[in-house]
Design a protein around this motif. Structure first.
Motif, PDB file in Angstrom:
ATOM      1  N   PRO A  39       8.076  -8.934  83.609  1.00  0.00           N
ATOM      2  CA  PRO A  39       9.092  -9.673  82.839  1.00  0.00           C
ATOM      3  C   PRO A  39       9.557  -8.939  81.593  1.00  0.00           C
ATOM      4  CG  PRO A  39       7.349 -11.149  83.560  1.00  0.00           C
ATOM      5  CD  PRO A  39       6.895  -9.769  83.912  1.00  0.00           C
ATOM      6  N   ALA A  40       8.715  -8.076  81.040  1.00  0.00           N
ATOM      7  CA  ALA A  40       9.107  -7.320  79.844  1.00  0.00           C
ATOM      8  C   ALA A  40      10.263  -6.363  80.133  1.00  0.00           C
ATOM      9  CB  ALA A  40       7.915  -6.545  79.293  1.00  0.00           C
ATOM     10  N   GLY A  41      10.598  -6.180  81.420  1.00  0.00           N
ATOM     11  CA  GLY A  41      11.707  -5.309  81.769  1.00  0.00           C
ATOM     12  C   GLY A  41      13.065  -5.979  81.740  1.00  0.00           C
ATOM     13  N   TRP A  42      13.095  -7.310  81.549  1.00  0.00           N
ATOM     14  CA  TRP A  42      14.381  -8.013  81.525  1.00  0.00           C
ATOM     15  C   TRP A  42      15.329  -7.501  80.439  1.00  0.00           C
ATOM     16  CZ3 TRP A  42      16.271 -10.036  85.503  1.00  0.00           C
ATOM     17  CH2 TRP A  42      15.550 -10.843  86.369  1.00  0.00           C
ATOM     18  N   PRO A  43      14.868  -7.296  79.200  1.00  0.00           N
ATOM     19  CA  PRO A  43      15.819  -6.873  78.168  1.00  0.00           C
ATOM     20  C   PRO A  43      16.608  -5.620  78.534  1.00  0.00           C
ATOM     21  CG  PRO A  43      13.773  -7.577  77.155  1.00  0.00           C
ATOM     22  CD  PRO A  43      13.537  -7.561  78.637  1.00  0.00           C
ATOM     23  N   ALA A  44      15.948  -4.620  79.129  1.00  0.00           N
ATOM     24  CA  ALA A  44      16.657  -3.389  79.487  1.00  0.00           C
ATOM     25  C   ALA A  44      17.749  -3.673  80.508  1.00  0.00           C
ATOM     26  CB  ALA A  44      15.669  -2.357  80.021  1.00  0.00           C
ATOM     27  N   LEU A  45      17.437  -4.478  81.526  1.00  0.00           N
ATOM     28  CA  LEU A  45      18.428  -4.792  82.552  1.00  0.00           C
ATOM     29  C   LEU A  45      19.600  -5.575  81.981  1.00  0.00           C
ATOM     30  CD1 LEU A  45      16.183  -5.827  85.598  1.00  0.00           C
ATOM     31  CD2 LEU A  45      17.469  -3.700  85.312  1.00  0.00           C
ATOM     32  N   LEU A  46      19.302  -6.537  81.113  1.00  0.00           N
ATOM     33  CA  LEU A  46      20.356  -7.382  80.565  1.00  0.00           C
ATOM     34  C   LEU A  46      21.192  -6.649  79.518  1.00  0.00           C
ATOM     35  CD1 LEU A  46      18.216 -10.618  80.376  1.00  0.00           C
ATOM     36  CD2 LEU A  46      20.285 -10.325  81.762  1.00  0.00           C
ATOM     37  N   ARG A  47      20.576  -5.751  78.786  1.00  0.00           N
ATOM     38  CA  ARG A  47      21.345  -4.942  77.827  1.00  0.00           C
ATOM     39  C   ARG A  47      22.324  -4.034  78.560  1.00  0.00           C
ATOM     40  NH1 ARG A  47      16.059  -4.264  74.476  1.00  0.00           N
ATOM     41  NH2 ARG A  47      16.460  -5.566  72.636  1.00  0.00           N
ATOM     42  N   GLU A  48      21.935  -3.559  79.743  1.00  0.00           N
ATOM     43  CA  GLU A  48      22.854  -2.735  80.543  1.00  0.00           C
ATOM     44  C   GLU A  48      24.118  -3.508  80.918  1.00  0.00           C
ATOM     45  OE1 GLU A  48      20.803  -1.271  83.929  1.00  0.00           O
ATOM     46  OE2 GLU A  48      19.525   0.113  82.792  1.00  0.00           O
ATOM     47  N   LYS A  49      23.999  -4.838  80.993  1.00  0.00           N
ATOM     48  CA  LYS A  49      25.148  -5.688  81.303  1.00  0.00           C
ATOM     49  C   LYS A  49      25.982  -6.009  80.066  1.00  0.00           C
ATOM     50  CE  LYS A  49      24.553  -6.161  85.720  1.00  0.00           C
ATOM     51  NZ  LYS A  49      25.585  -5.721  86.677  1.00  0.00           N
ATOM     52  N   GLY A  50      25.528  -5.556  78.908  1.00  0.00           N
ATOM     53  CA  GLY A  50      26.279  -5.775  77.676  1.00  0.00           C
ATOM     54  C   GLY A  50      25.763  -6.892  76.799  1.00  0.00           C
ATOM     55  N   LEU A  51      24.670  -7.554  77.212  1.00  0.00           N
ATOM     56  CA  LEU A  51      24.149  -8.679  76.452  1.00  0.00           C
ATOM     57  C   LEU A  51      23.352  -8.184  75.239  1.00  0.00           C
ATOM     58  CD1 LEU A  51      24.032 -11.795  76.567  1.00  0.00           C
ATOM     59  CD2 LEU A  51      21.882 -11.573  77.827  1.00  0.00           C
ATOM     60  N   LYS A  52      23.650  -8.742  74.064  1.00  0.00           N
ATOM     61  CA  LYS A  52      22.976  -8.322  72.836  1.00  0.00           C
ATOM     62  C   LYS A  52      21.679  -9.082  72.587  1.00  0.00           C
ATOM     63  CE  LYS A  52      26.745  -9.213  70.632  1.00  0.00           C
ATOM     64  NZ  LYS A  52      27.810  -9.413  69.620  1.00  0.00           N
ATOM     65  N   GLY A  53      21.575 -10.307  73.110  1.00  0.00           N
ATOM     66  CA  GLY A  53      20.377 -11.109  72.896  1.00  0.00           C
ATOM     67  C   GLY A  53      20.213 -12.122  73.999  1.00  0.00           C
ATOM     68  N   GLY A  54      18.975 -12.431  74.336  1.00  0.00           N
ATOM     69  CA  GLY A  54      18.748 -13.401  75.399  1.00  0.00           C
ATOM     70  C   GLY A  54      17.321 -13.888  75.428  1.00  0.00           C
ATOM     71  N   VAL A  55      17.124 -14.990  76.144  1.00  0.00           N
ATOM     72  CA  VAL A  55      15.801 -15.553  76.386  1.00  0.00           C
ATOM     73  C   VAL A  55      15.695 -15.815  77.883  1.00  0.00           C
ATOM     74  CG1 VAL A  55      14.242 -17.491  75.972  1.00  0.00           C
ATOM     75  CG2 VAL A  55      15.662 -16.625  74.105  1.00  0.00           C
ATOM     76  N   VAL A  56      14.642 -15.280  78.513  1.00  0.00           N
ATOM     77  CA  VAL A  56      14.411 -15.469  79.945  1.00  0.00           C
ATOM     78  C   VAL A  56      13.101 -16.221  80.128  1.00  0.00           C
ATOM     79  CG1 VAL A  56      14.162 -14.375  82.199  1.00  0.00           C
ATOM     80  CG2 VAL A  56      15.610 -13.308  80.459  1.00  0.00           C
ATOM     81  N   THR A  57      13.177 -17.427  80.684  1.00  0.00           N
ATOM     82  CA  THR A  57      11.986 -18.224  80.947  1.00  0.00           C
ATOM     83  C   THR A  57      11.599 -18.105  82.421  1.00  0.00           C
ATOM     84  OG1 THR A  57      13.308 -20.207  81.399  1.00  0.00           O
ATOM     85  CG2 THR A  57      12.587 -19.872  79.126  1.00  0.00           C
ATOM     86  N   CYS A  58      10.349 -18.448  82.709  1.00  0.00           N
ATOM     87  CA  CYS A  58       9.863 -18.382  84.086  1.00  0.00           C
ATOM     88  C   CYS A  58       8.861 -19.503  84.312  1.00  0.00           C
ATOM     89  CB  CYS A  58       9.235 -17.024  84.367  1.00  0.00           C
ATOM     90  SG  CYS A  58       8.830 -16.756  86.109  1.00  0.00           S
ATOM     91  N   GLY A  59       9.335 -20.752  84.204  1.00  0.00           N
ATOM     92  CA  GLY A  59       8.460 -21.904  84.380  1.00  0.00           C
ATOM     93  C   GLY A  59       7.312 -21.877  83.393  1.00  0.00           C
ATOM     94  N   ALA A  60       6.085 -21.915  83.907  1.00  0.00           N
ATOM     95  CA  ALA A  60       4.904 -21.859  83.045  1.00  0.00           C
ATOM     96  C   ALA A  60       4.502 -20.423  82.729  1.00  0.00           C
ATOM     97  CB  ALA A  60       3.740 -22.585  83.706  1.00  0.00           C
ATOM     98  N   GLY A  61       5.264 -19.442  83.236  1.00  0.00           N
ATOM     99  CA  GLY A  61       4.955 -18.038  82.995  1.00  0.00           C
ATOM    100  C   GLY A  61       5.482 -17.543  81.665  1.00  0.00           C
ATOM    101  N   ALA A  62       5.341 -16.243  81.452  1.00  0.00           N
ATOM    102  CA  ALA A  62       5.729 -15.628  80.183  1.00  0.00           C
ATOM    103  C   ALA A  62       7.232 -15.751  79.935  1.00  0.00           C
ATOM    104  CB  ALA A  62       5.320 -14.162  80.170  1.00  0.00           C
ATOM    105  N   VAL A  63       7.575 -15.965  78.670  1.00  0.00           N
ATOM    106  CA  VAL A  63       8.967 -16.016  78.218  1.00  0.00           C
ATOM    107  C   VAL A  63       9.268 -14.718  77.480  1.00  0.00           C
ATOM    108  CG1 VAL A  63      10.660 -17.249  76.834  1.00  0.00           C
ATOM    109  CG2 VAL A  63       8.805 -18.507  77.943  1.00  0.00           C
ATOM    110  N   VAL A  64      10.403 -14.118  77.778  1.00  0.00           N
ATOM    111  CA  VAL A  64      10.805 -12.873  77.136  1.00  0.00           C
ATOM    112  C   VAL A  64      12.097 -13.117  76.371  1.00  0.00           C
ATOM    113  CG1 VAL A  64      11.435 -10.458  77.471  1.00  0.00           C
ATOM    114  CG2 VAL A  64       9.764 -11.530  78.992  1.00  0.00           C
TER     115      VAL A  64
END
Length: 314
Positions: free
Chosen positions: A203-228
């Motif tokens: 999950p720690a890899g989400w920021p790199a993928l989303l920044r490639e799409k142009g997003l400057k900030g985000g929050v990715v949840t995964c149910g009871a799992g880790a939030v990035v």
């Protein structure tokens, strides 16, 4: 408070059926129905109003009893409601079937009315006046892509931070044209994958993928799992608190967004904002409602000790 928040997005009727026992697919299951006003933007607006923020809501709805129920709820919680009413249309609705433990089995979203809220609505005198009085903007992906792009452009011209809620994997792609204009996007892993076309092993890899799409900030949840979470300064990872009882998961994502937004507009750092989001989500899943009726700043603060510290990644 840190100025007014303009919320533009979904405000409709939520209908939830909870199965009483073990779920049997393809068969009749005993249970009960529950109905209340809801919608991603509206849920967040109610949470933020209960936290003491000044909130104005612009949302399309029909000229029916359901639309009146949404307006009455907005008034009850102290939201400045400015609806766009289509008198000859039905107010949108979201109908979900939940298992006995509160997890979602299946849902149906009847949201066609939102497609009528076109980009020209953002150019009306009343809308421009509302935007001129706002300090922050929150939208959700219930609205058409062209409208979201026009809203992001208009807000950007006034240097207003724009927060957004993804709503669903099918709808989050409407935000693709305006990702660069968002301060922060709130989504789950399935919605993030819909944006990126793939998901990372960690999950720690989400920021790199989303920044490639142009997003400057985000929050990715995964149910009871880790939030990035990430912004232009860094990345934070949080393990949500473990709860003994979950009453209903409806609105948990909107509550998480509400907590983060509340903290961010008050100037809190990313990690602390993430913890506030987790606290509000925990309060919400312990409630039978999509927004907790007893939510307050004091209650949110009382949940903070239950939330683990975040891990800050370089």
């Amino acid at each position: 408070m840190s100025g007014s928040l303009l919320v533009v997005g979904g405000a409709h009727i939520d209908r939830r059926g909870r199965i009483a026992g073990t779920t049997v697919m393809g068969a009749s299951n005993p249970g009960r129905w529950f109905e209340e006003p809801g919608g991603g933007g509206f849920n967040a607006a109610r949470n933020l109003a209960r936290l003491g923020h000044e909130v104005r809501l612009i949302a399309p709805r029909g000229g029916d009893a359901a639309g009146m129920a949404v307006s009455a709820e907005a008034l009850r919680v102290g939201i400045d409601d400015c609806p766009v009413v289509f008198l000859d249309r039905a107010t949108p609705s979201y109908t979900a079937v939940l298992e006995a433990d509160g997890n979602l089995v299946i849902a149906l979203a009847d949201m066609e009315l939102y497609d009528l809220f076109g980009p020209r609505r953002t150019r009306t005198l009343s809308f421009r006046a509302a935007l001129g009085e706002a300090r922050h903007v929150l939208c959700d992906a219930n609205l058409p892509a062209e409208t979201l792009a026009a809203l992001a452009t208009a807000a950007g011209a006034r240097d207003l931070p724009v927060f957004a809620i993804a709503i669903s994997p099918a709808k989050v792609v409407r935000l693709l044209p305006c990702l660069a204009g968002l301060a922060m996007l709130f989504m789950n892993a399935a919605e993030a994958e819909a944006l990126c076309g793939s998901r990372p092993d960690d999950p720690a890899g989400w920021p790199a993928l989303l920044r490639e799409k142009g997003l400057k900030g985000g929050v990715v949840t995964c149910g009871a799992g880790a939030v990035v979470a990430f912004d232009e300064t860094g990345t934070a990872v949080l393990s949500p608190p473990r709860l003994e009882t979950v009453v209903d998961v409806t609105g948990a994502g909107d509550a998480f967004a509400s907590g983060v937004i509340s903290a961010r507009i008050e100037g809190r750092a990313l990690g602390e904002a993430l913890r506030h989001g987790a606290a509000l989500a925990a309060i919400t899943v312990c409630s039978p409602h999509a927004t907790a009726e007893n939510l307050s700043r004091d209650l949110a603060n009382s949940y903070m000790p239950l939330v683990p510290d975040v891990e800050i990644l370089s």
